[in-house]
Every structure is written in C-alpha cells, then in structure tokens.
Design a protein around this motif. Structure first.
Motif, PDB file in Angstrom:
ATOM      1  N   PRO A  61     -88.574  55.742  60.514  1.00 37.89           N
ATOM      2  CA  PRO A  61     -88.047  56.003  59.176  1.00 37.89           C
ATOM      3  C   PRO A  61     -88.318  57.437  58.736  1.00 37.89           C
ATOM      4  O   PRO A  61     -89.431  57.941  58.904  1.00 37.89           O
ATOM      5  CB  PRO A  61     -88.801  54.996  58.293  1.00 37.89           C
ATOM      6  N   ARG A  62     -87.291  58.079  58.198  1.00 41.21           N
ATOM      7  CA  ARG A  62     -87.385  59.482  57.799  1.00 41.21           C
ATOM      8  C   ARG A  62     -87.224  59.637  56.293  1.00 41.21           C
ATOM      9  O   ARG A  62     -86.516  58.854  55.658  1.00 41.21           O
ATOM     10  CB  ARG A  62     -86.288  60.301  58.488  1.00 41.21           C
ATOM     11  N   PRO A  63     -87.831  60.688  55.723  1.00 40.17           N
ATOM     12  CA  PRO A  63     -87.526  61.014  54.322  1.00 40.17           C
ATOM     13  C   PRO A  63     -86.059  61.407  54.195  1.00 40.17           C
ATOM     14  O   PRO A  63     -85.435  61.861  55.159  1.00 40.17           O
ATOM     15  CB  PRO A  63     -88.447  62.205  54.027  1.00 40.17           C
ATOM     16  N   LEU A  64     -85.530  61.261  53.001  1.00 42.94           N
ATOM     17  CA  LEU A  64     -84.148  61.641  52.707  1.00 42.94           C
ATOM     18  C   LEU A  64     -84.147  62.549  51.486  1.00 42.94           C
ATOM     19  O   LEU A  64     -84.732  62.205  50.455  1.00 42.94           O
ATOM     20  CB  LEU A  64     -83.290  60.404  52.432  1.00 42.94           C
ATOM     21  N   LEU A  65     -83.497  63.697  51.607  1.00 39.57           N
ATOM     22  CA  LEU A  65     -83.352  64.630  50.492  1.00 39.57           C
ATOM     23  C   LEU A  65     -81.890  64.709  50.091  1.00 39.57           C
ATOM     24  O   LEU A  65     -81.031  65.010  50.915  1.00 39.57           O
ATOM     25  CB  LEU A  65     -83.865  66.016  50.895  1.00 39.57           C
ATOM     26  N   VAL A  66     -81.603  64.421  48.833  1.00 41.70           N
ATOM     27  CA  VAL A  66     -80.258  64.564  48.284  1.00 41.70           C
ATOM     28  C   VAL A  66     -80.149  65.971  47.696  1.00 41.70           C
ATOM     29  O   VAL A  66     -80.923  66.334  46.802  1.00 41.70           O
ATOM     30  CB  VAL A  66     -79.975  63.510  47.200  1.00 41.70           C
ATOM     31  N   ALA A  67     -79.201  66.777  48.216  1.00 42.59           N
ATOM     32  CA  ALA A  67     -79.064  68.173  47.821  1.00 42.59           C
ATOM     33  C   ALA A  67     -77.770  68.357  47.042  1.00 42.59           C
ATOM     34  O   ALA A  67     -76.675  68.155  47.584  1.00 42.59           O
ATOM     35  CB  ALA A  67     -79.076  69.067  49.065  1.00 42.59           C
ATOM     36  N   LEU A  68     -77.883  68.760  45.779  1.00 35.17           N
ATOM     37  CA  LEU A  68     -76.733  68.860  44.884  1.00 35.17           C
ATOM     38  C   LEU A  68     -76.353  70.321  44.651  1.00 35.17           C
ATOM     39  O   LEU A  68     -77.114  71.079  44.029  1.00 35.17           O
ATOM     40  CB  LEU A  68     -77.048  68.182  43.553  1.00 35.17           C
ATOM     41  N   HIS A  69     -75.174  70.692  45.132  1.00 37.74           N
ATOM     42  CA  HIS A  69     -74.698  72.065  44.991  1.00 37.74           C
ATOM     43  C   HIS A  69     -74.351  72.378  43.542  1.00 37.74           C
ATOM     44  O   HIS A  69     -74.223  71.492  42.696  1.00 37.74           O
ATOM     45  CB  HIS A  69     -73.473  72.295  45.880  1.00 37.74           C
ATOM     46  N   GLY A  70     -74.171  73.666  43.249  1.00 43.01           N
ATOM     47  CA  GLY A  70     -73.780  74.100  41.919  1.00 43.01           C
ATOM     48  C   GLY A  70     -72.285  74.315  41.814  1.00 43.01           C
ATOM     49  O   GLY A  70     -71.516  73.952  42.722  1.00 43.01           O
ATOM     50  N   CYS A  71     -71.854  74.905  40.720  1.00 44.10           N
ATOM     51  CA  CYS A  71     -70.438  75.215  40.524  1.00 44.10           C
ATOM     52  C   CYS A  71     -69.980  76.237  41.559  1.00 44.10           C
ATOM     53  O   CYS A  71     -70.770  77.069  42.028  1.00 44.10           O
ATOM     54  CB  CYS A  71     -70.202  75.769  39.121  1.00 44.10           C
ATOM     55  N   LEU A  72     -68.697  76.160  41.900  1.00 42.88           N
ATOM     56  CA  LEU A  72     -68.097  77.087  42.870  1.00 42.88           C
ATOM     57  C   LEU A  72     -68.780  77.030  44.226  1.00 42.88           C
ATOM     58  O   LEU A  72     -68.794  78.000  44.976  1.00 42.88           O
ATOM     59  CB  LEU A  72     -68.133  78.526  42.322  1.00 42.88           C
TER      60      LEU A  72
END
Length: 336
Positions: A61-72
């Motif tokens: 089992p691995r950690p999960l990182l949700v990465a949220l980009h910005g505008c443009l």
C-alpha cells in the motif's frame, strides 16, 4: 497476404486493442508511467491523470497525493512545474492529478466560489473524492495516508476538500490560496483576492468542522504564500492558517476553547543559497505539528522552487515540493 503474415497482423492488432482497453478501464500500468482516465459522477465528468511511481507493486500500500493545478494550467504543466513525479518516484507514492475541464471553466480555474463546490457530497469536491475512490479500487493505496495540495485556485479547493472531507485527507497544503469559504460569489472572490476575505477565520473554522460532520480530529495544514503576491493578497494565507487552527480547535475536543495555539510555537528564518529568504512558523500542540506556514519574502504568485520552464515558477524560492512532502509524511489518519 500469407497466412503467417495475417497472423502477425492480427496478433499486433489484438495487442493494441488490449492495451487501449487496459488504459480506458484503468488497469494499473507499468511503474513510472502515466495513466489517463475519466470519472463520471452525479455532478458531471472530469478527466484525471495518475502517476504510478517507479517500483510500484500491488502488494505494498502506497500513500496517495492529490495534486490540484491552478488557473491556466493542466496536470502535465503542474507536474512539470512541481517535479512531483520525480519526488513520487523517490519516495514511492502515487499522484492523482484531477483536470479541470474547459467546458466548466474556460481558464481551467476550479470553481471554488460556487455554493455547490463548498459542501460535502456535491460539485467538484465530490468528483475529486470520486477519483480518489477510483484510484483506491485500482491501486494499492494506504487509506491512512491520502493527502491533497494545490496552488492558487487549486489551493483554495484544497481548503474545501480538507474542510469537508477530513475523514479522507490526512493533511493538506494551500499554496497561494485562501481559507475555506473565503468568498461565496464571483464578485466576492475578486474582493478577497485583492484585499483578503471579509469573513472571520474563526467562523469559517467552525463551518469547516461542521462540513466534515463535526469530527474528533485535528486537520493539519501547510500554507505557503509569497509576501509580494499580486494575485492573491498574502492576508489570505494568514486567514487560511487561522481558519484551520480553529477547525482543529473544535476537532480535538469538540469545543472552541483555544486548546490549539493561535500563535506560533516557533518562528525561524532561512535563506535559499543565492535565492530568497523565508520565514517558517510552526503551530505545535502535544507534540503534533498542527499547522506550518511558509512566508517567502519578495515572491509573487508562484510555486516556490518550481521548474523555470513552466509558468508560475519561482526557482529562487525554497523547494515547495520537498517541503510539502516532508510535512505530509508526519501525518496519518488514526484509522483506515
């Protein structure tokens, strides 16, 4: 065409079809590769990309990182800017990059100011959590170590996900963003970006705690903001810290009694060799790092230490990607 030649062509065609089917159904890819997909939920459809790190295997089992980009931005650009995939390969975690659709916002900003995107079970937050569930089904994910971080509009939406899904995310990072419900209208968003939110961080701290169902846990937050941010007033970063400290104050014992310190327990100053100076403020309670704030002196609206080949990078700042992951590694949910 000979029978042998026909057999080779048919075999290659079947292999290609199998590969396309595997990708479209989300079957785990080889380690160190991208997997693309779409999530369809009650509130619409959004695309996403998953980085499967080098060395991945389904038994660990691995950690999960949700990465949220910005505008443009889009996932490829955000991954390039932050070098998150390289960090994932080195540390062995999965990265989920949700992609804002241009039909939902022409500049690919997350619509964090809309009411449906500020509650649990609705709007864009529900779509992103649906993607997390999808990744958990297809890969070996440690549910105790799921994190979320973003920049600008992605940083603001990060605050909503931490507020309303604190049972999903162990910790979060708000980069050049704002607190939960800093604005609730488009015009209010423009005002808060320029001058800071008109709302009380203490009130929004309680709102965030309520949105997750009044949980009994702290909500660790990392905030990074440039002192010369010309797009999102630095006051927003300070408000985000105060809001989540109040959320944790409610979460640790169910009441607002200042059990979580509202002032830093330590303040330190550093300088990147040949680059920017920055200040680090820690908020610690009972040995737990509840909040940490980085103030990067002289930095505009940017990702500190980002790759200069991409927009919104400030290479002279500290390495935000490493600092973010080092913060996340200190936190996990109490139960799977």
């Amino acid at each position: 065409m000979s029978m042998k030649r026909r057999g080779v062509v048919l075999s290659r065609a079947l292999c290609l079809l199998a590969g396309l089917l595997a990708l479209s159904t989300g079957t785990p890819a080889y380690a160190g590769e991208w997997v693309h997909g779409n999530h369809v939920g009650a509130w619409g459809v959004r695309g996403f990309q998953v980085w499967v790190p080098t060395g991945y295997d389904s038994m660990t089992p691995r950690p999960l990182l949700v990465a949220l980009h910005g505008c443009l931005q889009n996932p490829d650009q955000f991954a390039g800017l932050t070098r998150l995939n390289e960090k994932a390969d080195a540390e062995g975690f999965l990265v989920l990059y949700p992609n804002q659709a241009t039909f939902a916002n022409a500049t690919q900003c997350w619509n964090f100011m809309l009411g449906m995107n500020q509650e649990r079970g609705t709007g864009e937050p529900s779509l992103i959590v649906g993607m997390v569930d999808l990744v958990k089904q297809r890969y070996a994910v440690d549910s105790r170590r799921v994190y979320v971080g973003g920049v600008s509009a992605g940083g603001v939406l990060t605050g909503t996900l931490m507020a309303c899904y604190s049972d999903v995310f162990a910790a979060g990072m708000v980069g050049a963003g704002a607190m939960y419900k800093a604005a609730t209208t488009v015009s209010g968003t423009a005002f808060s970006m320029l001058f800071g939110s008109i709302y009380s961080p203490d009130d929004r701290g309680k709102d965030a705690w309520v949105c997750s169902g009044r949980p009994r846990r702290t909500v660790p937050v990392l905030v990074m903001h440039g002192t010369e941010d010309s797009v999102v007033n630095p006051l927003n970063g300070e408000q985000a810290v105060k809001q989540f400290l109040q959320t944790s104050d409610y979460g640790d014992d169910g009441v607002a009694n200042d059990s979580i310190p509202g002032t830093p327990t330590s303040t330190r100053s550093f300088t990147v060799p040949g680059g920017r100076s920055y200040t680090v403020k820690d908020y610690v309670r009972g040995g737990e790092l509840v909040a940490r704030k980085y103030e990067i002196h002289g930095m505009d609206h940017a990702w500190p230490g980002g790759d200069s080949r991409y927009p919104f990078a400030d290479p002279s700042g500290p390495d935000a990607t490493t600092l973010m992951w080092d913060f996340f590694k200190q936190h996990a949910l109490d139960v799977p």
